[in-house]
Design a protein around this motif. Sequence first.
Motif, PDB file in Angstrom:
ATOM      1  N   ASP A  35       0.862  -1.191   0.000  1.00  0.00           N
ATOM      2  CA  ASP A  35       0.000   0.000   0.000  1.00  0.00           C
ATOM      3  C   ASP A  35       0.890   1.229   0.000  1.00  0.00           C
ATOM      4  OD1 ASP A  35      -1.910   2.089   0.909  1.00  0.00           O
ATOM      5  OD2 ASP A  35      -3.230   0.383   1.287  1.00  0.00           O
ATOM      6  N   ILE A  57       1.781   0.074  -6.558  1.00  0.00           N
ATOM      7  CA  ILE A  57       1.461  -1.039  -7.479  1.00  0.00           C
ATOM      8  C   ILE A  57       1.903  -0.752  -8.910  1.00  0.00           C
ATOM      9  CG2 ILE A  57      -0.484  -2.059  -6.212  1.00  0.00           C
ATOM     10  CD1 ILE A  57      -2.285  -0.416  -8.281  1.00  0.00           C
ATOM     11  N   VAL A  95      -3.431   4.896 -11.902  1.00  0.00           N
ATOM     12  CA  VAL A  95      -3.500   3.984 -10.756  1.00  0.00           C
ATOM     13  C   VAL A  95      -4.360   2.763 -11.095  1.00  0.00           C
ATOM     14  CG1 VAL A  95      -4.205   3.722  -8.342  1.00  0.00           C
ATOM     15  CG2 VAL A  95      -3.180   5.877  -9.112  1.00  0.00           C
ATOM     16  N   TYR A 144     -13.727   6.732 -13.580  1.00  0.00           N
ATOM     17  CA  TYR A 144     -13.535   5.649 -12.604  1.00  0.00           C
ATOM     18  C   TYR A 144     -14.195   4.358 -13.114  1.00  0.00           C
ATOM     19  CZ  TYR A 144     -14.380   2.810  -8.424  1.00  0.00           C
ATOM     20  OH  TYR A 144     -14.460   1.770  -7.531  1.00  0.00           O
ATOM     21  N   ALA A 174     -19.984   0.031  -0.452  1.00  0.00           N
ATOM     22  CA  ALA A 174     -19.635  -0.575   0.832  1.00  0.00           C
ATOM     23  C   ALA A 174     -19.736   0.463   1.947  1.00  0.00           C
ATOM     24  CB  ALA A 174     -18.214  -1.119   0.771  1.00  0.00           C
ATOM     25  N   LYS A 182     -13.176   7.931   3.963  1.00  0.00           N
ATOM     26  CA  LYS A 182     -13.917   7.901   2.698  1.00  0.00           C
ATOM     27  C   LYS A 182     -14.751   9.174   2.555  1.00  0.00           C
ATOM     28  CE  LYS A 182     -13.939   4.745   0.384  1.00  0.00           C
ATOM     29  NZ  LYS A 182     -12.961   4.317  -0.647  1.00  0.00           N
TER      30      LYS A 182
END
Length: 314
Positions: A35, A57, A95, A144, A174, A182
Amino acid sequence: MADIRGILVTGGAGFLGATLVRRLAANGHAIRVLDNLTTGDASYLDGVEVELIEGDIRDAKTLDDALEGIESVVHLAAAGSVVMSVADPATNFDVNVLGTFQVLDAARRAGIERTVLASTGGALIGDAIPPVDERSLPKPISPYGASKLAGEGYAHAFAKAYGLGTITLRFANAYGPWSARKRSAITMFFRAIDAGEPIVIYGDGSASRDYTHVDDICRALELALECDAAGGTVLHVASGVETTVQELADLCRAAAGVPKHPIEYRPKRPGEVERNFASYDLAQQVLGYAPSIGREEGIRRTWQWFQESVFGGR
Ligand SMILES: NC(=O)c1ccc[n+]([C@@H]2O[C@H](COP(=O)([O-])OP(=O)(O)OC[C@H]3O[C@@H](n4cnc5c(N)ncnc54)[C@H](O)[C@@H]3O)[C@@H](O)[C@H]2O)c1
């Protein structure tokens, strides 16, 4: 339960990761997290036996190192905001598309048995008449959503071209513990209530979503790691219940004990779908997944978590 040892969770220090890593570690799995802590927080993993690698990543060498001794991957790392993707589509592409490609390519090089990818139901399908399912035609209306569709494309292609054991789960919205960073509706509504400010609804409150508790989503991720579904499988993981934003505000106000807390309505934002909820029938068939936490109970528990872990100290 299948003996899954050595799981790499990308984005494991984020909202979903905090619950998933706890769950997998409690079930005896050795967990490594990769991360870069852009939206995640190392403290989310406090008290959990986990190896945290701070890295990106998009870097192939970092991924190769992180995959040493690993059997399975859960790829959660992403730029996860629809609104941010509209403001800055290039970062979102970098990303989510390039990053997901790098994860898949590294998994291919390392001979990883199972790679589970996080995708999205609403943003990927776009404005379709719900309930959406795996046969709905994806027509994303935000960068997105498009980035997640591209990732799914590579996951399927890598399954067919290289035999990589990919499974993509399209999550509904979620909510639950560890969501304090968030900018999702429930977090923003609870923050507004705590600050004594009006809850802000974009649009007239008739837009709808499928709110699924993080415990149910993480159970589906664990089932996906254990199942023997063919590479390239795509499944919707949802509650199957449509909740309008107005209903959500009412549920949040009720959970917080302030049913008359003021609401301010502002213009709808671009990129956000109007109605969405999903059928989880195929996930039930393939994984044995079914949601277990209803929205009243889940939202009440989430308010409690915010009270104890976020607002309590004030
Ligand atoms: N939360 C939801 O409602 C929801 C719904 C549908 C899909 N998803 C997907 O589930 C996944 C997890 O979402 P979340 O809500 O936990 O988001 P989050 O932002 O809390 O977690 C994402 C994590 O990835 C990390 N990260 C971001 N870019 C990275 C990079 N380049 N390299 C390494 N790490 C990086 C962040 O620091 C963070 O810890 C994402 O792929 C998201 O798109 C989430």
